[in-house]
Motif scaffolding. Structure first.
Motif, short mmCIF file in Angstrom:
data_model
loop_
_atom_site.label_atom_id
_atom_site.label_comp_id
_atom_site.label_asym_id
_atom_site.label_seq_id
_atom_site.Cartn_x
_atom_site.Cartn_y
_atom_site.Cartn_z
N SER A 9 36.04 41.18 36.20
CA SER A 9 34.89 40.30 36.39
C SER A 9 34.99 39.03 35.55
N ARG A 10 34.49 37.93 36.08
CA ARG A 10 34.51 36.67 35.34
C ARG A 10 33.66 36.74 34.09
N ASN A 11 32.84 37.78 33.97
CA ASN A 11 32.03 37.94 32.77
C ASN A 11 32.81 38.58 31.63
N GLU A 12 33.99 39.10 31.95
CA GLU A 12 34.83 39.69 30.92
C GLU A 12 35.61 38.58 30.22
N LYS A 13 36.17 38.91 29.05
CA LYS A 13 36.93 37.93 28.28
C LYS A 13 38.14 37.45 29.06
N PHE A 14 38.80 38.38 29.76
CA PHE A 14 39.98 38.04 30.56
C PHE A 14 39.61 38.03 32.04
N VAL A 15 40.02 37.00 32.74
CA VAL A 15 39.81 36.91 34.19
C VAL A 15 41.17 37.05 34.84
N SER A 16 41.30 37.89 35.85
CA SER A 16 42.60 38.17 36.43
C SER A 16 43.24 36.92 37.01
N ASP A 17 44.58 36.90 36.96
CA ASP A 17 45.33 35.79 37.53
C ASP A 17 45.05 35.67 39.03
N ASP A 18 44.89 36.80 39.71
CA ASP A 18 44.59 36.77 41.14
C ASP A 18 43.29 36.03 41.43
N LYS A 19 42.30 36.27 40.60
CA LYS A 19 41.00 35.63 40.81
C LYS A 19 41.11 34.12 40.58
N LEU A 20 41.88 33.71 39.59
CA LEU A 20 42.08 32.29 39.34
C LEU A 20 42.80 31.64 40.53
N PHE A 21 43.76 32.36 41.10
CA PHE A 21 44.46 31.84 42.27
C PHE A 21 43.51 31.69 43.45
N GLU A 22 42.58 32.62 43.58
CA GLU A 22 41.58 32.54 44.66
C GLU A 22 40.73 31.27 44.52
N TYR A 23 40.32 30.95 43.31
CA TYR A 23 39.54 29.74 43.08
C TYR A 23 40.35 28.50 43.46
N GLN A 24 41.61 28.45 43.03
CA GLN A 24 42.47 27.31 43.36
C GLN A 24 42.66 27.19 44.86
N SER A 25 42.86 28.32 45.52
CA SER A 25 43.06 28.32 46.97
C SER A 25 41.82 27.81 47.70
N GLU A 26 40.67 28.18 47.20
CA GLU A 26 39.42 27.72 47.80
C GLU A 26 39.30 26.20 47.70
N ILE A 27 39.69 25.66 46.55
CA ILE A 27 39.67 24.20 46.36
C ILE A 27 40.64 23.53 47.32
N ILE A 28 41.85 24.08 47.45
CA ILE A 28 42.87 23.51 48.33
C ILE A 28 42.38 23.49 49.78
N LYS A 29 41.80 24.60 50.23
CA LYS A 29 41.29 24.67 51.61
C LYS A 29 40.14 23.69 51.82
N ASP A 30 39.29 23.55 50.82
CA ASP A 30 38.16 22.64 50.92
C ASP A 30 38.64 21.19 51.01
N LEU A 31 39.63 20.84 50.19
CA LEU A 31 40.19 19.48 50.23
C LEU A 31 40.78 19.19 51.61
N ALA A 32 41.51 20.17 52.16
CA ALA A 32 42.14 19.98 53.47
C ALA A 32 41.12 19.76 54.57
#
Length: 221
Positions: A79-102
């Motif tokens: 969970s993003r509320n934990e101290k560590f956020v998984s690399d997969d989740k960070l990639f999902e956020y980046q992917s969402e930005i890329i799709k939105d820009l496109a």
């Protein structure tokens, strides 16, 4: 004319980033690289430094990255509320930005597995820039002001990061596979400036731009 996107994958020292920036400048569109990390940070509410830690590489904190990569994906989410956020989740956020820009604008996107994230979209052209090691070493020495030894080490380490990152998030594909891209260019043989011109001509052939949309800028080296 509809939006179009050009994605770039590039070996370190090949001039790929300079080519991408010049192309964007001549077409009058934005070039996104690390700006995507800022946008992903704003979207998620997470510190941008966390995204910098996984910028085209797997996190290496005390071997925890290797541990995570061995786990099934369903167990990787933290969970993003934990101290560590998984690399997969960070990639999902980046992917969402890329799709939105496109969806919203014509642009150039450097790295971030953008060719895979936007795979199958007819208005996307994916480019890979490569070059012989000696050429990359010389460019790195000149641009970074480092020794040949440091340049070699930097290229080797960075390219390994990018290759591992790409393989993981594309489910086993490999970064330099020419099938992933519309075009692979050797920046030493073609020339950095001519890479820009070649890509522009391909965009015209694909009917994504017209010749009058190109506004040549100063020569690249």
């Amino acid at each position: 004319m509809e939006n179009f996107v050009i994605t770039f994958a590039r070996g370190f020292g090949t001039g790929g980033k300079a080519i991408a920036s010049q192309l964007a400048k001549e077409l009058g569109i934005h070039c996104y690289e690390n700006r995507i990390l800022t946008l992903a940070s704003q979207l998620s509410g997470l510190d941008e430094n966390i995204f910098q830690e996984v910028n085209e590489k797997m996190r290496e904190t005390s071997g925890f990255s290797s541990f995570l990569r061995g786990l099934p994906r369903s167990r990787r989410y933290i969970s993003r509320n934990e101290k560590f956020v998984s690399d997969d989740k960070l990639f999902e956020y980046q992917s969402e930005i890329i799709k939105d820009l496109a969806e919203k604008e014509s642009c150039v996107i450097v790295g971030k597995c953008a060719d895979y994230v936007l795979k199958g979209k007819p208005n996307v052209v994916s480019i890979y820039i490569e070059a012989p090691r000696a050429f990359c070493v010389n460019r790195t020495m000149e641009n970074m002001g480092v020794t040949e030894e440091v340049a070699n080490a930097t290229i080797e380490r960075t390219d390994k990061f990018r290759a591992d990152y790409y393989e993981y998030y594309t489910h086993g594909n490999y970064w330099t596979n020419p099938v992933n891209y519309d075009m692979t260019l050797n920046s030493e043989r073609v020339g950095v400036q001519n890479c820009v011109k070649t890509i522009e001509q391909y965009l015209i052939i694909k009917e994504l731009i017209t010749p009058d949309m190109i506004h040549p800028a100063g020569e690249l080296k």
